[in-house]
Motif scaffolding. Structure first.
Motif, PDB file in Angstrom:
ATOM      1  N   LYS B 139      10.333  62.727  66.841  1.00  0.00           N
ATOM      2  CA  LYS B 139      11.451  63.355  67.787  1.00  0.00           C
ATOM      3  C   LYS B 139      11.435  62.560  69.034  1.00  0.00           C
ATOM      4  O   LYS B 139      10.339  62.448  69.561  1.00  0.00           O
ATOM      5  N   LEU B 140      12.731  62.417  69.593  1.00  0.00           N
ATOM      6  CA  LEU B 140      12.595  62.149  70.881  1.00  0.00           C
ATOM      7  C   LEU B 140      13.037  63.176  71.807  1.00  0.00           C
ATOM      8  O   LEU B 140      13.172  64.303  71.284  1.00  0.00           O
ATOM      9  N   THR B 141      12.506  62.938  73.153  1.00  0.00           N
ATOM     10  CA  THR B 141      12.811  64.157  74.080  1.00  0.00           C
ATOM     11  C   THR B 141      14.363  64.238  74.145  1.00  0.00           C
ATOM     12  O   THR B 141      15.147  63.116  73.978  1.00  0.00           O
ATOM     13  N   ARG B 142      14.754  65.295  74.755  1.00  0.00           N
ATOM     14  CA  ARG B 142      16.353  65.526  74.774  1.00  0.00           C
ATOM     15  C   ARG B 142      16.900  64.557  75.488  1.00  0.00           C
ATOM     16  O   ARG B 142      17.768  63.904  75.552  1.00  0.00           O
ATOM     17  N   GLU B 143      16.333  64.062  76.693  1.00  0.00           N
ATOM     18  CA  GLU B 143      16.659  63.280  77.829  1.00  0.00           C
ATOM     19  C   GLU B 143      17.077  61.924  77.119  1.00  0.00           C
ATOM     20  O   GLU B 143      17.924  61.277  77.287  1.00  0.00           O
ATOM     21  N   GLN B 144      16.157  61.514  76.182  1.00  0.00           N
ATOM     22  CA  GLN B 144      15.950  60.327  75.488  1.00  0.00           C
ATOM     23  C   GLN B 144      17.272  60.386  74.847  1.00  0.00           C
ATOM     24  O   GLN B 144      17.884  59.227  74.509  1.00  0.00           O
ATOM     25  N   GLU B 145      17.462  61.153  73.885  1.00  0.00           N
ATOM     26  CA  GLU B 145      18.480  61.348  73.012  1.00  0.00           C
ATOM     27  C   GLU B 145      19.782  61.194  73.755  1.00  0.00           C
ATOM     28  O   GLU B 145      20.553  60.496  73.093  1.00  0.00           O
ATOM     29  N   GLU B 146      19.810  61.695  74.916  1.00  0.00           N
ATOM     30  CA  GLU B 146      21.112  61.823  75.739  1.00  0.00           C
ATOM     31  C   GLU B 146      21.256  60.499  75.770  1.00  0.00           C
ATOM     32  O   GLU B 146      22.435  59.928  75.778  1.00  0.00           O
ATOM     33  N   LEU B 147      20.210  59.712  76.524  1.00  0.00           N
ATOM     34  CA  LEU B 147      20.554  58.246  76.803  1.00  0.00           C
ATOM     35  C   LEU B 147      20.878  57.477  75.621  1.00  0.00           C
ATOM     36  O   LEU B 147      21.862  56.655  75.711  1.00  0.00           O
ATOM     37  N   GLU B 148      20.193  57.842  74.555  1.00  0.00           N
ATOM     38  CA  GLU B 148      20.616  56.771  73.327  1.00  0.00           C
ATOM     39  C   GLU B 148      21.998  57.122  72.977  1.00  0.00           C
ATOM     40  O   GLU B 148      22.669  56.184  72.725  1.00  0.00           O
ATOM     41  N   GLU B 149      22.503  58.415  73.163  1.00  0.00           N
ATOM     42  CA  GLU B 149      23.896  58.565  72.819  1.00  0.00           C
ATOM     43  C   GLU B 149      24.662  57.705  73.824  1.00  0.00           C
ATOM     44  O   GLU B 149      25.720  57.148  73.475  1.00  0.00           O
ATOM     45  N   LEU B 150      24.484  58.005  75.058  1.00  0.00           N
ATOM     46  CA  LEU B 150      25.287  57.097  76.095  1.00  0.00           C
ATOM     47  C   LEU B 150      25.378  55.589  75.821  1.00  0.00           C
ATOM     48  O   LEU B 150      26.180  55.084  75.827  1.00  0.00           O
ATOM     49  N   LEU B 151      24.137  55.153  75.289  1.00  0.00           N
ATOM     50  CA  LEU B 151      24.137  53.721  75.071  1.00  0.00           C
ATOM     51  C   LEU B 151      24.817  53.467  74.031  1.00  0.00           C
ATOM     52  O   LEU B 151      25.715  52.332  73.723  1.00  0.00           O
ATOM     53  N   LEU B 152      24.853  54.159  72.958  1.00  0.00           N
ATOM     54  CA  LEU B 152      25.578  53.976  71.762  1.00  0.00           C
ATOM     55  C   LEU B 152      27.068  53.747  72.062  1.00  0.00           C
ATOM     56  O   LEU B 152      27.868  53.156  71.622  1.00  0.00           O
ATOM     57  N   GLN B 153      27.382  55.005  72.900  1.00  0.00           N
ATOM     58  CA  GLN B 153      28.945  55.092  73.407  1.00  0.00           C
ATOM     59  C   GLN B 153      29.179  53.798  73.970  1.00  0.00           C
ATOM     60  O   GLN B 153      30.390  53.299  73.643  1.00  0.00           O
ATOM     61  N   GLU B 154      28.584  53.454  74.869  1.00  0.00           N
ATOM     62  CA  GLU B 154      28.725  52.014  75.629  1.00  0.00           C
ATOM     63  C   GLU B 154      28.966  50.922  74.712  1.00  0.00           C
ATOM     64  O   GLU B 154      29.896  50.190  74.960  1.00  0.00           O
ATOM     65  N   GLN B 155      28.070  50.905  73.869  1.00  0.00           N
ATOM     66  CA  GLN B 155      28.276  49.825  72.755  1.00  0.00           C
ATOM     67  C   GLN B 155      29.656  49.723  72.125  1.00  0.00           C
ATOM     68  O   GLN B 155      30.299  48.575  72.020  1.00  0.00           O
ATOM     69  N   GLN B 156      29.769  51.209  71.815  1.00  0.00           N
ATOM     70  CA  GLN B 156      31.052  50.931  70.901  1.00  0.00           C
ATOM     71  C   GLN B 156      32.153  50.709  71.850  1.00  0.00           C
ATOM     72  O   GLN B 156      33.181  50.142  71.436  1.00  0.00           O
ATOM     73  N   ASP B 157      32.455  51.405  73.016  1.00  0.00           N
ATOM     74  CA  ASP B 157      33.547  51.049  73.884  1.00  0.00           C
ATOM     75  C   ASP B 157      33.577  49.702  74.116  1.00  0.00           C
ATOM     76  O   ASP B 157      34.764  49.118  73.988  1.00  0.00           O
ATOM     77  N   SER B 158      32.382  49.006  74.298  1.00  0.00           N
ATOM     78  CA  SER B 158      32.495  47.570  74.617  1.00  0.00           C
ATOM     79  C   SER B 158      33.032  46.564  73.234  1.00  0.00           C
ATOM     80  O   SER B 158      33.837  45.865  73.496  1.00  0.00           O
ATOM     81  N   GLU B 159      32.474  46.904  72.312  1.00  0.00           N
ATOM     82  CA  GLU B 159      32.879  46.637  71.123  1.00  0.00           C
ATOM     83  C   GLU B 159      34.352  46.652  70.719  1.00  0.00           C
ATOM     84  O   GLU B 159      35.169  45.784  70.271  1.00  0.00           O
ATOM     85  N   GLN B 160      34.847  48.098  70.993  1.00  0.00           N
ATOM     86  CA  GLN B 160      36.302  48.352  70.897  1.00  0.00           C
ATOM     87  C   GLN B 160      37.199  47.364  71.673  1.00  0.00           C
ATOM     88  O   GLN B 160      37.996  46.758  71.322  1.00  0.00           O
TER      89      GLN B 160
END
Lengths: 760, 309
Positions: B139-160
């Motif tokens: 398991k990741l810590t909650r903060e790390q999860e949040e970070l991962e989510e943000l990163l994913l979002q960023e990636q998707q946005d830039s891809e889009q």
């Protein structure tokens, strides 16, 4: 004169009023009635300040419960002083008319450097030194030590203020910085802390933007201002940059090295205290465990460092366990520091977002997000516990801690750019970490949220709709006012070609072109022959100016110009520039006048006015675009496009045009003044550029003054100058651009006035 | 950085820019060539502190201060064992105490304070909390999860964004080419005057534009399951630890009405109360309403609060 503005009795301290002032006050009144925010543009030199002051003061007197305080934010100390002087005039007028004693308290606030009266401290040169020295004399533990050991020096002014100053209210009146100092000297009180205390119950406060926008300072100074205040940002055309600067951090290799010594000092102090006075550390530890808010413990003099993030973003809980003890925290900072050092050791540019940075820092040195968020808070607590008096030396470590807190708090609107060298010198390694804010609305959001009315005003705010967009707020009024003139005293001309028909432009491809440079030179030469007194010429950058002047010298143009006028040059050195300015003014006072070569976005273009004969013509060589290759700018443009749907080009043009307008606006500082405004670039003639100039300039820009050659320009200028040289008396203005009370009340004048304001 | 050097052969970064410094568990540096020379057999003692070392444990020095390298190494090891998360604790204070304890262990190990004792504590802890450690590993810590989510979002946005700009370019290019070709063809073959053809051409171009506009859709890649769990997120399959507590027993609710006992629903008709209310019409009864219900409520209302409390 006494005016009736929409049912409100306004005392106006002059016998005559400009029509646009009346219209401005009307709009302002509507904004205050609606309890909303406003964006108002009115040309410089038409009495913005006094209109603002007289209306808001009248409003305060009429509805003391609706508007309790006026917070007037200006940019520089001289501007602050000017505002206070206008206010003094207004209050004298009130006292004369109503024959009652003035019960208003108005005061200016500035930094310790401008307000300190302590003989030793005030002699220091830099603001930071003054702050640090002041802190070392007034911190609560220093004063406690003084109790037991009278040889410990303290500031007698602060002691006296602390003893009695708070109980005795400062008598009502108008205080500028010198008045405050005098008052302080008479009473033996510290003027700085007196002023900071007095703004809580003052009716009018005049201070700098930073006291409201920079979260590091705003939290200390402006925390307790009431919601029912009216906030005015004057000269606000650069407000977005101020917002961005207040949230950005730049870290160089040197900062890190100095931080390293800070950490060592901290470590030594901790180990020393551990041996001598372990109870103190234990006490701090206990406080942190219990998560006690220190605000109620700390005294005003101790809160020297504040949290760099906005109040609503600060986590309200106990400091995490991993940085609770002093040693652990120092170890934490050390790890962070080494990580940053490792990051700065790169050979290519890196750009990443805050989440990426946080992820990387966790992987590399196991630093979590939460302790990072508390970094600034924890450092503050530690510095106070260690009773480090000389806090100025700790600015590097403070900066690092601010960076840590900011980067872990905000995930959006910020970017991290690490550059191994400057663009100009790619061979010299000079790594910099820019943590730059891209969203000006972050810093200003609490201001809009907290106060019932915020007025943004300046001489150049065109196009008006872009400010609400980039600052992310909804104004209730947006209006642009023109200057009513009895004679057309400004003459904007767009010069697009030389006599040889070569297009004149500072476009990148042609800016090094020999013909273009020569044509620019010829333009200046011709103008120097026909314009009396002073000419101010603006270039787009220092480098460009250097190149052009060097090439003029080679072509002999400089020599020819000097037959007509003396030439002065603005440099990046502030002392040199002020010297040049002084001599320029001296030359304008006597003889054939002079030419000042300066740079848009420089010191001269922002703060110096060239009234009357100091500036009869302003020449703008080229369009002052920002350096578009800067990565910070690129990141910001991208952000603007994604978040606010503002296209890159629109923003760049907007930014260039507001600076161009600022530059040419330097010459006209009133209705009796006159001046030529020469835009020497063919691109100004295009609709997208022209449309972004302020309305009061656009109005006078006819089709006949577009895309001129140098000869045509000279003809038009000669004609204009000859016209302007005719005697011009006040009577000529009366009834047209200057009104008495009777004229103001006439029916058709009121109709005319209604047309002055253009709603955006 | 330039003045850093190997303590043994005294080479510095300045003299040899390709110098590679290595660190082992004791936190002392050696350059790569010295490591090769001294640890030919795979193990040996540290030159400076005589700690027995293995060659395979040498790492490239990342930070200027080798002590930090050492600390990070130790920290990573400790965090593998001490991997409790915030939600494993009932209060924030306990969690903070736990964090501090971890920090103490790392501090002791790094600064060689009571190493043996600390190691024992760690082992003890490892034995005690085997399950949780195993469970939290994935398991990741909650903060790390949040970070991962943000990163994913960023990636998707830039891809889009990238896709969008690409599409835009493509579209413009295509449209231009097509319309140009069509115009040329028509001008070649048609008998209509050129002006009319040009006008027609313009109309068609506009139509084409709107058509493409419609086709362009925001195709958002699915990255969230319908349950709200992110795709690719690791889910721990270790059994949930059992919590033993006293079972809950239902206690019937008792309300003191301060009045005489209210007759039950079925007794209302017998006692004659129902005579005083409107009888329910067939329409009312369709929904399950009986006149007894209203009557019962009215009586409850009337009876309560009759006795002085």
């Amino acid at each position: 004169m006494k005016l009736n503005i929409d049912g409100l009795l306004v005392y106006f301290p002059y016998d005559y009023i400009y029509p646009e002032q009346y219209s401005y006050m009307l709009e302002l009144k509507r904004t205050l009635d609606a309890k909303g925010h406003g964006v108002l543009e009115m040309p410089s030199g038409t009495g913005k300040t006094i209109s603002l002051l007289s209306l808001i003061v009248a409003y305060q007197k009429a509805y003391p419960l609706e508007v309790t305080k006026l917070v007037y934010c200006s940019r520089t100390v001289p501007e602050i002083e000017k505002v206070v002087e206008e206010l003094r005039k207004l209050m004298d007028y009130y006292a004369r008319q109503t024959e009652t004693k003035n019960d208003f308290l108005a005061l200016a606030l500035s930094s310790r450097k401008n307000l300190c009266i302590h003989p030793e401290v005030s002699s220091l040169r830099f603001g930071k030194e003054v702050d640090g020295k002041c802190h070392s004399l007034t911190a609560s533990y220093i004063r406690a030590q003084h109790h037991s050991n009278p040889s410990q020096p303290v500031c007698q002014f602060y002691e006296k203020f602390d003893a009695v100053g708070r109980q005795v209210p400062i008598p009502p009146g108008i205080y500028n910085l010198d008045d405050l100092k005098d008052f302080g000297r008479r009473k033996g009180w510290c003027p700085y802390f007196l002023a900071r205390y007095a703004i809580l119950h003052a009716n009018i406060v005049v201070y700098s933007y930073h006291y409201l926008l920079d979260p590091k300072i705003a939290d200390l100074v402006s925390k307790e201002l009431a919601k029912k205040s009216v906030v005015v940002f004057d000269e606000a055309h650069n407000i977005d940059n101020v917002c961005i600067d207040s949230m950005s951090v730049n870290i160089t290799r040197r900062t890190l090295d100095r931080c390293q010594t800070n950490v060592e000092t901290l470590q030594n102090t901790i180990s020393r205290i551990k041996e001598t006075d372990a109870a103190k550390l234990r006490e701090e530890y206990r406080r942190l465990v219990e998560g006690l808010k220190e605000a109620n413990v700390a005294r005003e003099t101790d809160i020297y460092l504040s949290n760099p993030v906005l109040p609503d973003e600060i986590l309200q809980e106990a400091v995490p366990g991993s940085i609770r003890t002093a040693e652990h925290f120092v170890g934490f900072i050390k790890r962070f520091l080494e990580y940053l050092k490792a990051r700065l050791r790169i050979h290519h540019v890196v750009q990443e977002s805050a989440p990426q940075f946080l992820k990387d820092i966790y992987e590399k040195v196991c630093i979590d997000r939460k302790p990072l968020r508390f970094c600034a808070e924890r450092l503050r607590s530690l510095l106070r516990t260690l009773e480090i008096a000389d806090i100025a030396d700790f600015s590097p470590i403070t900066l690092i801690s601010h960076f840590a807190t900011l980067v872990s708090t905000y995930s959006k609107g910020f970017t991290i750019i690490i550059e191994p060298f400057e663009d100009k010198t790619p061979t010299i390694a000079n790594p910099v970490l820019h943590f730059s804010c891209m969203d000006p609305s972050i810093a200003i959001k609490p201001v809009f949220g907290r106060f019932q009315s915020v007025i943004i005003t300046s001489g150049t705010l065109s196009p008006l709709d872009i400010y609400p967009r980039i600052l992310d707020f909804r104004p209730v009024t947006m209006a642009s006012f023109t200057m009513t003139l009895a004679r057309t005293c400004l003459c904007p001309l767009i010069v697009g070609r030389g006599n040889d028909q070569v297009a004149m432009t500072s476009k990148f491809e042609t800016r090094e072109d020999f013909a273009v440079i020569r044509n620019y030179g010829n333009l200046l030469l011709e103008m120097s022959a026909i314009v009396p007194d002073g000419i101010v010429a603006f270039f787009t950058s220092y480098i460009y100016m250097e190149n052009i002047v060097a090439s003029w010298y080679e072509q002999g143009i400089l020599e020819n110009i000097q037959r007509n006028k003396l030439i002065f040059i603005e440099t990046q050195d502030a002392a040199e520039t002020s010297m040049a300015l002084e001599k320029y003014q001296e030359a304008c006072e006597n003889g054939r006048g002079a030419i000042l070569l300066s740079v848009a976005r420089g010191k001269v273009s922002e703060g110096i006015d060239f009234v009357h004969h100091f500036g009869r013509a302003v020449i703008m060589f080229g369009v002052p675009y920002v350096y578009t290759q800067s990565r910070i700018l690129k990141a910001r443009l991208e952000y603007l496009r994604d978040q606010f749907q503002i296209r890159e080009n629109d923003f760049l043009t907007f930014d260039a045009m507001r600076h161009a307008a600022q530059c040419v606006g330097r010459a006209i500082r009133g209705k009796t003044d006159y001046g030529l405004m020469i835009f020497a670039d063919k691109r100004y003639a295009r609709a997208d550029k022209r449309g972004k100039l302020p309305r009061w300039i656009q109005e006078h820009l006819t089709d006949g003054s577009l895309n001129l050659t140098i000869d045509e320009t000279v003809q038009l200028s000669k004609h204009f100058l000859r016209q302007m040289a005719q005697p011009f008396r006040q009577e000529d203005q009366l009834g047209l651009s200057l009104l008495t009370l009777e004229q103001l009340q006439s029916e058709d004048m009121l109709q005319k006035i209604a047309q002055i304001a253009q709603q955006a | 950085m330039d003045d850093q050097g190997c303590p043994r052969c005294k080479t510095t970064k300045y003299r040899n820019p390709s110098l590679k410094l290595m660190v082992n568990v004791c936190g002392h540096t050696l350059c790569e060539s010295c490591v090769e020379m001294l640890f030919v057999r795979g193990s040996g003692n540290c030159v400076q502190c005589n700690t027995p070392l293995r060659k395979s444990n040498f790492r490239v020095q990342l930070f200027e201060d080798p002590a930090i390298d050492k600390e990070v190494e130790i920290r990573k090891k400790v965090l593998k064992i001490y991997n409790k998360r915030e939600f494993d604790f009932s209060t924030l204070k306990e969690y903070n105490d736990y964090l501090e304890q971890v920090e103490d262990i790392v501090f002791n190990l790094t600064n060689n304070i009571d190493v043996e004792g600390t190691k024992q504590i760690m082992e003890q802890y490892q034995r005690d909390n085997k399950d949780i450690i195993q469970k939290n590993k994935a398991k990741l810590t909650r903060e790390q999860e949040e970070l991962e989510e943000l990163l994913l979002q960023e990636q998707q946005d830039s891809e889009q964004r990238r896709l969008e700009t690409l599409q835009e370019e493509q579209r413009q290019l295509q449209a231009k080419r097509k319309s140009k070709q069509a115009l040329l063809d028509e001008l070649e073959s048609s008998k209509l005057p050129a002006a009319v053809l040009l006008a027609q051409h313009k109309d068609r171009a506009a139509q084409l534009e709107t058509q493409i506009e419609k086709q362009k859709q925001n195709v958002k890649p699915a990255n969230i399951f319908s349950t709200g769990i992110m795709m690719g997120q690791t889910v721990s399959f270790a059994s949930v630890s059992r919590v033993e507590e006293v079972l809950y027993v239902y206690q019937p609710l008792f309300i003191d009405t301060y009045g005489p006992p209210v007759p039950g629903l079925d007794q209302l008709g017998r006692l004659g109360y129902l005579n005083h209310v409107r009888t329910a019409s067939p329409q009312d009864q369709a929904g399950g309403y009986t006149s007894g219900l209203a009557c019962h409520r009215a009586i409850q209302d009337a009876f309560s609060g009759l006795f002085p409390s």
